[in-house]
Motif scaffolding. Sequence first.
Motif, mmCIF file in Angstrom:
data_model
loop_
_atom_site.group_PDB
_atom_site.id
_atom_site.type_symbol
_atom_site.label_atom_id
_atom_site.label_comp_id
_atom_site.label_asym_id
_atom_site.label_seq_id
_atom_site.Cartn_x
_atom_site.Cartn_y
_atom_site.Cartn_z
ATOM 1 N N ASN A 22 2.504 8.586 -10.366
ATOM 2 C CA ASN A 22 2.809 7.642 -11.445
ATOM 3 C C ASN A 22 4.218 7.819 -11.977
ATOM 4 N N ALA A 23 4.684 9.058 -12.091
ATOM 5 C CA ALA A 23 6.035 9.300 -12.611
ATOM 6 C C ALA A 23 7.088 8.700 -11.677
ATOM 7 N N ILE A 24 6.883 8.819 -10.393
ATOM 8 C CA ILE A 24 7.837 8.257 -9.439
ATOM 9 C C ILE A 24 7.784 6.739 -9.478
ATOM 10 N N ARG A 25 6.587 6.178 -9.617
ATOM 11 C CA ARG A 25 6.467 4.715 -9.733
ATOM 12 C C ARG A 25 7.236 4.198 -10.947
ATOM 13 N N SER A 57 13.728 -2.180 -19.420
ATOM 14 C CA SER A 57 13.957 -0.995 -18.587
ATOM 15 C C SER A 57 12.965 0.111 -18.870
ATOM 16 N N ASN A 58 11.748 -0.226 -19.184
ATOM 17 C CA ASN A 58 10.724 0.777 -19.492
ATOM 18 C C ASN A 58 11.207 1.793 -20.521
ATOM 19 N N ARG A 59 11.856 1.270 -21.552
ATOM 20 C CA ARG A 59 12.377 2.117 -22.635
ATOM 21 C C ARG A 59 13.325 3.198 -22.094
ATOM 22 N N TRP A 60 14.209 2.796 -21.222
ATOM 23 C CA TRP A 60 15.158 3.702 -20.596
ATOM 24 C C TRP A 60 16.075 4.324 -21.643
ATOM 25 N N LYS A 61 16.253 5.601 -21.550
ATOM 26 C CA LYS A 61 17.105 6.297 -22.519
ATOM 27 C C LYS A 61 18.427 6.650 -21.862
ATOM 28 N N VAL A 94 0.803 -1.224 0.000
ATOM 29 C CA VAL A 94 0.000 0.000 0.000
ATOM 30 C C VAL A 94 0.841 1.281 0.000
ATOM 31 N N PRO A 95 1.926 1.395 0.763
ATOM 32 C CA PRO A 95 2.704 2.644 0.709
ATOM 33 C C PRO A 95 3.226 2.974 -0.692
ATOM 34 N N PHE A 96 3.460 1.971 -1.500
ATOM 35 C CA PHE A 96 3.913 2.195 -2.873
ATOM 36 C C PHE A 96 2.883 2.981 -3.674
ATOM 37 N N LEU A 97 1.604 2.816 -3.364
ATOM 38 C CA LEU A 97 0.538 3.482 -4.097
ATOM 39 C C LEU A 97 0.463 4.978 -3.798
ATOM 40 N N GLN A 98 1.139 5.431 -2.763
ATOM 41 C CA GLN A 98 1.105 6.846 -2.413
ATOM 42 C C GLN A 98 1.987 7.697 -3.335
ATOM 43 N N PHE A 99 2.871 7.066 -4.081
ATOM 44 C CA PHE A 99 3.733 7.794 -5.003
ATOM 45 C C PHE A 99 2.971 8.163 -6.268
ATOM 46 N N TYR A 153 10.144 1.354 -11.080
ATOM 47 C CA TYR A 153 10.159 0.183 -11.966
ATOM 48 C C TYR A 153 11.456 0.132 -12.766
ATOM 49 N N THR A 154 11.829 1.290 -13.317
ATOM 50 C CA THR A 154 13.019 1.362 -14.149
ATOM 51 C C THR A 154 14.262 1.040 -13.343
ATOM 52 N N THR A 155 14.335 1.572 -12.126
ATOM 53 C CA THR A 155 15.490 1.305 -11.269
ATOM 54 C C THR A 155 15.607 -0.184 -10.996
ATOM 55 N N ASN A 156 14.500 -0.848 -10.732
ATOM 56 C CA ASN A 156 14.534 -2.291 -10.494
ATOM 57 C C ASN A 156 15.035 -3.033 -11.729
ATOM 58 N N ALA A 157 14.594 -2.617 -12.898
ATOM 59 C CA ALA A 157 15.032 -3.277 -14.129
ATOM 60 C C ALA A 157 16.527 -3.060 -14.360
ATOM 61 N N ILE A 158 16.989 -1.845 -14.113
ATOM 62 C CA ILE A 158 18.415 -1.556 -14.298
ATOM 63 C C ILE A 158 19.248 -2.379 -13.321
ATOM 64 N N GLU A 159 18.806 -2.462 -12.080
ATOM 65 C CA GLU A 159 19.540 -3.260 -11.098
ATOM 66 C C GLU A 159 19.557 -4.734 -11.481
#
Length: 104
Positions: free
Chosen positions: A43-46, A100-104, A36-41, A50-56
């Motif tokens: 959409n851009a922060i979410r 990576s969510n189309r990471w540039k 639930v705390p994740f939902l407080q962010f 997601y991208t950070t997790n993919a990069i890691e």
Amino acid sequence: PSEQAALDRFAEFSEKWEKRYPAIIRLWTNAWAEFVPFLQFDNAIRQVIYTTNAIESVNARIRRAVKARGHFPTEAAALKCVYLAIMSLDPTGTARQRWSNRWK
């Protein structure tokens, strides 16, 4: 987008899959307080999360490939190892847009 929307979607999901996968429903129910705390962010922060997790994840695969080989005679050999590790993540090339969510 909100906790209530997530609860509604989870209820739909539970109705459809609870009989076939009761352990997954229990897992989500037990972990709901951590989700639930994740939902407080916003959409851009979410999306950044997601991208950070993919990069890691990609970095971990590269580290694992390099560590398994130990030492390299040249820098080119190390770069080839990194290249092959990255290409092995998606050998068919069908998921490139998803990476990576189309990471540039």
